[in-house]
Design a protein around this motif. Structure first.
Motif, PDB file in Angstrom:
ATOM      1  N   UNK A 121      -2.180  -0.559  -9.202  1.00  0.00           N
ATOM      2  CA  UNK A 121      -3.561  -0.097  -9.324  1.00  0.00           C
ATOM      3  C   UNK A 121      -3.816   1.142  -8.481  1.00  0.00           C
ATOM      4  N   UNK A 122      -4.569   2.076  -9.050  1.00  0.00           N
ATOM      5  CA  UNK A 122      -5.068   3.218  -8.257  1.00  0.00           C
ATOM      6  C   UNK A 122      -6.586   3.127  -8.110  1.00  0.00           C
ATOM      7  N   UNK A 123      -7.134   1.981  -8.469  1.00  0.00           N
ATOM      8  CA  UNK A 123      -8.600   1.868  -8.543  1.00  0.00           C
ATOM      9  C   UNK A 123      -9.216   1.654  -7.169  1.00  0.00           C
ATOM     10  N   UNK A 128       0.714  -3.449  -6.188  1.00  0.00           N
ATOM     11  CA  UNK A 128       1.059  -2.182  -5.549  1.00  0.00           C
ATOM     12  C   UNK A 128      -0.183  -1.300  -5.644  1.00  0.00           C
ATOM     13  N   UNK A 129      -0.705  -0.911  -4.469  1.00  0.00           N
ATOM     14  CA  UNK A 129      -1.994  -0.202  -4.441  1.00  0.00           C
ATOM     15  C   UNK A 129      -1.795   1.262  -4.065  1.00  0.00           C
ATOM     16  N   UNK A 130      -2.343   2.117  -4.902  1.00  0.00           N
ATOM     17  CA  UNK A 130      -2.242   3.573  -4.730  1.00  0.00           C
ATOM     18  C   UNK A 130      -3.601   4.100  -4.299  1.00  0.00           C
ATOM     19  N   UNK A 134       0.854  -1.199   0.000  1.00  0.00           N
ATOM     20  CA  UNK A 134       0.000   0.000   0.000  1.00  0.00           C
ATOM     21  C   UNK A 134       0.884   1.241   0.000  1.00  0.00           C
ATOM     22  N   UNK A 135       0.756   2.040  -1.036  1.00  0.00           N
ATOM     23  CA  UNK A 135       1.472   3.320  -1.055  1.00  0.00           C
ATOM     24  C   UNK A 135       0.540   4.371  -0.473  1.00  0.00           C
ATOM     25  N   UNK A 136       1.000   5.022   0.588  1.00  0.00           N
ATOM     26  CA  UNK A 136       0.154   6.001   1.249  1.00  0.00           C
ATOM     27  C   UNK A 136       0.469   7.400   0.695  1.00  0.00           C
ATOM     28  N   UNK A 137      -0.514   8.324   0.736  1.00  0.00           N
ATOM     29  CA  UNK A 137      -0.299   9.642   0.142  1.00  0.00           C
ATOM     30  C   UNK A 137       0.882  10.412   0.749  1.00  0.00           C
TER      31      UNK A 137
END
Lengths: 83, 557
Positions: free
Chosen positions: B205-207, B230-232, B24-27
């Motif tokens: 994915x950014x979905x 990798x989730x954005x 999880x990529x956090x803002x």
């Protein structure tokens, strides 16, 4: 440093990103929550802030809620002006 | 071979507990990796907390969480416990809270949801009481007991439901697509070979996970195949789409799924200064899915990003829907999407897809690829009689991963599911083995990948004081320059003095943003009797779109 920011932002938003250019954009006018600006346009406002004032607002702060009026955007700009 | 999603996840856990499931990529730049060991350990804690709140095998568990590892833990916690999770969109800050809460409570009652998993912030925002929301019990992700929990001792069956996928639309129209373990695993097991998915692939994915593309392709597919994702944050992507490109470059990602508008958004809005030394040549598939695909959007995307390593062969298309779990057809590098120029006249007036050369008025169509193994389609007319190749009609689908039905809605299910065929409401044609999607039979607007029912928009606008009740139409106008539809709303006003009135326009926009999280691109407040009605007295959409274009754009459709 950014004393003319509210006027410049208002002009940009009203003429470039607002869905209805007839709507006045005052400092407290809700932008996103009023349906006047869609969230896909925030990126253009951020680009304007960067180009015009040299201020980069970090991603975690650049949320739709935090950019819902000129006043709020100016507050964000003040916070990150010297970051 | 494991027959349930729970078994599949436990198998990864037993074989390779330290294998990465999701990053999880956090803002704020933080990176939160989740391994299968984490997924099972923390998931089991969620399962124990769900059980403590009375959730039993087969119960519906609603998950409303922002982008975070907990979103994955809560979802799989319910899966481990044998419950049926359904992820809903967290309330946007602009939504009218009371309205959101009322709609949510009505949905919870209708589907008899036992527990709602959310966070303290969302609970406060919607004004939930300490531990209840309507008929359901609340579980706050931040208040999970820290004690380790054993994997729940329940063994779901292959035909048990594994998840509910809720469609867009207001609660009244929201349909819960009920999917069994069997259907989900069959879909993944025929889709993964189509994509030639291998262990060294990496999905990005950014979905949002409340959408089937985010949930099935970018959450379940990784969990079944062991390919990491990798989730954005979807919200971060909207303000900084370059975060996707950076993630691809940093983690050498190979596949992603996006709706068509995202190709235009990336091509037009990513700033050169944000790209740096990003390389995109690790990508073997950018899969265009979830709204009509436009060849021109691919061309612009390629033009912009070819210098960074994007290849034409990596621009794939897919035709998918929740009712078949996900993909019906798929194009790849070895079966690239077909692009056809069709005779405009034949297409518009005879519903025939006749290829023409240059110099003839044409519409361009891009295929959604070839059918997955085990999938058949028929193109049918209004009477559901099969049409020939190159005739445009409704797409009906028969496959081994069909949904069980719309949850607790046998009436709606019976309308679209018949003798093992799902009548999709999509219009299209088949030629040379490729499926082309050309429009919608059912009224549905797809704006930037998000679905809206025009009836919902018309109902909300109709209720604004000053608008003539019942005399409103919501229309989607294809706009190739942004790669999606624009929302047009035509509303008659009660009092002639309010025609074009900015204050009334502002009220309409605010109401729609608050109720449906929806922005109108072009709103027209018109005198009474402007809108065209059918002989049966209904405000019809197509003739009014025609009239709108003639009146305000000086053109004909």
């Amino acid at each position: 440093m950014v004393s003319d920011a509210p006027e410049k932002l208002a002009r940009f938003i009203q003429s470039e990103v607002a869905k209805d250019p007839r709507q006045p954009v005052l400092p407290a006018t809700p932008l996103i929550s009023s349906g006047l600006v869609d969230s896909f346009s925030l990126i253009r406002v951020l680009a304007f802030v960067e180009d015009e004032f040299g201020i980069v607002i970090p991603d975690e702060a650049a949320t739709a809620a935090a950019m819902d009026s000129i006043e709020l955007i100016v507050k964000l700009m003040d916070t990150y002006a010297n970051a | 071979m494991p027959e349930t999603l729970k078994e599949v996840v436990l198998e990864h856990y037993r074989r390779e507990p330290e294998r990465l499931y999701v990053r999880c990529l956090m803002p704020d730049g933080a990176v939160a990796p989740v391994t299968y060991a984490d997924l099972v350990a923390r998931g089991s804690q969620f399962a124990a907390a769900l059980e403590a709140r009375g959730a039993r095998r087969g119960d519906i568990v609603i998950v409303i969480l922002p982008h975070s590892p907990d979103l994955f833990y809560a979802f799989f916690g319910a899966v481990l416990g044998g419950q049926v999770p359904s992820i809903l969109a967290p309330p946007s800050f602009k939504l009218n809270r009371d309205h959101y809460r009322e709609e949510l409570e009505a949905l919870l009652r209708r589907i008899d949801a036992r527990v709602v998993v959310t966070d303290a912030e969302t609970a406060a925002l919607i004004g939930a009481e300490a531990n209840r929301l309507g008929t359901a019990t609340l579980l706050l992700a931040g208040e999970l007991p820290p004690d380790a929990a054993a994997v729940p001792d329940v063994s779901p069956a292959a035909d048990d439901l594994v998840l509910l996928q809720h469609s867009s639309g207001s609660t009244g129209l929201k349909k819960g697509v009920a999917l069994s373990n069997r259907a989900v695993l069959r879909q993944i097991r025929s889709y993964a070979p189509t994509l030639r998915l291998a262990k060294d692939d990496a999905i990005v994915s950014w979905l949002p996970l409340y959408h089937d593309m985010g949930l099935i392709a970018c959450t379940i597919l990784p969990a079944v195949t062991g390919v990491p994702v990798t989730a954005i944050s979807p919200l971060q992507w909207v303000t900084r789409p370059s975060v996707l490109l950076k993630a691809i470059s940093d983690y050498r990602c190979t596949l992603t799924w996006m709706p068509n508008f995202a190709y235009e958004f990336l091509a037009q809005r990513v700033r050169a200064s944000q790209i740096g030394d990003v390389r995109l040549d690790s990508m073997r598939a950018w899969i265009n899915c979830a709204e009509p695909t436009i060849a021109q959007s691919h061309r612009r995307f390629l033009e912009r990003f070819e210098p960074l390593g994007v290849t034409r062969a990596s621009l794939w298309t897919c035709y998918a829907m929740a009712e078949t779990v996900f993909a019906v057809s798929q194009s790849t590098d070895v079966a690239p999407p077909k692009i056809e120029r069709l005779d405009r006249e034949a297409f518009q007036s005879r519903a025939a897809a006749v290829p023409v050369g240059e110099g003839v008025a044409a519409v361009e169509a891009m295929s959604g690829g070839v059918l997955l193994a085990g999938t058949q389609v028929r193109i049918v007319d209004e009477q559901r009689e099969e049409l020939d190749d190159r005739r445009v009609g409704e797409i009906a689908i028969h496959c081994h991963s069909l949904f069980t039905g719309y949850f607790r809605d046998p009436e709606t299910t019976a309308k679209s599911l018949s003798d093992g065929w799902y009548y999709s409401g999509d219009l299209g044609y088949v030629a040379d083995g490729h499926v082309f999607i050309t429009g919608r039979k059912k009224d549905l607007l797809i704006i930037a990948g998000k679905n809206y029912y025009p009836q919902d928009i018309e109902r909300v606008v109709s209720a604004v004081p000053g608008v003539y009740p019942g005399r409103v139409v919501a229309l989607g106008l294809d706009d190739p320059s942004i790669g999606t539809q624009r929302l047009i709303v035509l509303a008659e006003v009660e009092n002639e003095s309010k025609v074009d009135d900015p204050a009334l326009a502002a009220a309409v926009r605010t109401e729609l943003a608050g109720e449906l999280d929806c922005v109108i691109d072009d709103l027209r407040l018109l005198p009474h009797m402007w809108l065209l009605k059918t002989s049966s007295g209904k405000v019809a959409r197509a003739p009014n779109l025609h009239r709108f274009l003639e009146t305000f754009h000086g053109s004909r459709t």
